[in-house]
Design a protein around this motif. Sequence first.
Motif, short mmCIF file in Angstrom:
data_model
loop_
_atom_site.label_atom_id
_atom_site.label_comp_id
_atom_site.label_asym_id
_atom_site.label_seq_id
_atom_site.Cartn_x
_atom_site.Cartn_y
_atom_site.Cartn_z
N GLY A 4 3.11 10.86 -4.91
CA GLY A 4 4.14 11.15 -3.91
C GLY A 4 3.56 11.50 -2.56
O GLY A 4 4.06 11.06 -1.52
N ARG A 8 4.08 9.44 0.93
CA ARG A 8 4.58 10.10 2.14
C ARG A 8 3.64 9.84 3.32
O ARG A 8 4.09 9.49 4.42
CB ARG A 8 4.76 11.60 1.92
N GLN A 18 12.54 7.71 5.05
CA GLN A 18 12.76 7.66 3.60
C GLN A 18 13.91 6.72 3.27
O GLN A 18 13.83 5.97 2.30
CB GLN A 18 13.07 9.06 3.06
N ILE A 35 10.79 11.50 -5.45
CA ILE A 35 9.56 10.77 -5.80
C ILE A 35 8.41 11.27 -4.91
O ILE A 35 7.32 11.55 -5.39
CB ILE A 35 9.76 9.25 -5.67
N GLU A 36 8.67 11.40 -3.61
CA GLU A 36 7.64 11.88 -2.70
C GLU A 36 7.19 13.31 -3.04
O GLU A 36 6.02 13.64 -2.92
CB GLU A 36 8.12 11.85 -1.25
N ARG A 37 8.13 14.14 -3.47
CA ARG A 37 7.80 15.53 -3.81
C ARG A 37 7.16 15.67 -5.19
O ARG A 37 6.67 16.73 -5.55
CB ARG A 37 9.05 16.40 -3.74
N GLY A 38 7.22 14.60 -5.97
CA GLY A 38 6.67 14.65 -7.31
C GLY A 38 7.65 15.19 -8.34
O GLY A 38 7.27 15.46 -9.48
N TRP A 65 -0.36 6.57 -9.30
CA TRP A 65 0.86 6.65 -10.12
C TRP A 65 0.52 6.92 -11.58
O TRP A 65 1.09 7.82 -12.20
CB TRP A 65 1.63 5.33 -9.95
#
Length: 96
Positions: A4, A8, A18, A35-38, A65
């Motif tokens: 993520g 970003r 985004q 997804i970006e933040r995990g 990933w």
Amino acid sequence: MHFGEHIRELRESKELLQRQLAASLEIDTPMFSKIERGDRRAKREQVLILAELLEADVNDLLTAWLADQVHDLVKDEEVAAAALQSVIDELKKDKK
């Protein structure tokens, strides 16, 4: 670097929003943000699309990933390092 975070940084370097990438992945912006933040995992197909959209090396993104997924699976196991080493050894055998 986590997947993520990598996404970003690539997105920001391309000055993309985004919502632009979310639309290309056919998901909503809050999902992309997760997804970006995990907080959520991208699907493999989405990783391939992101690599193309972000003009990134697909193997780098797939590696990040997959590493996140493996980490989530073994992070609480005391024998995680030994198990991972065993997997590495098996992968080397498979290559021969």
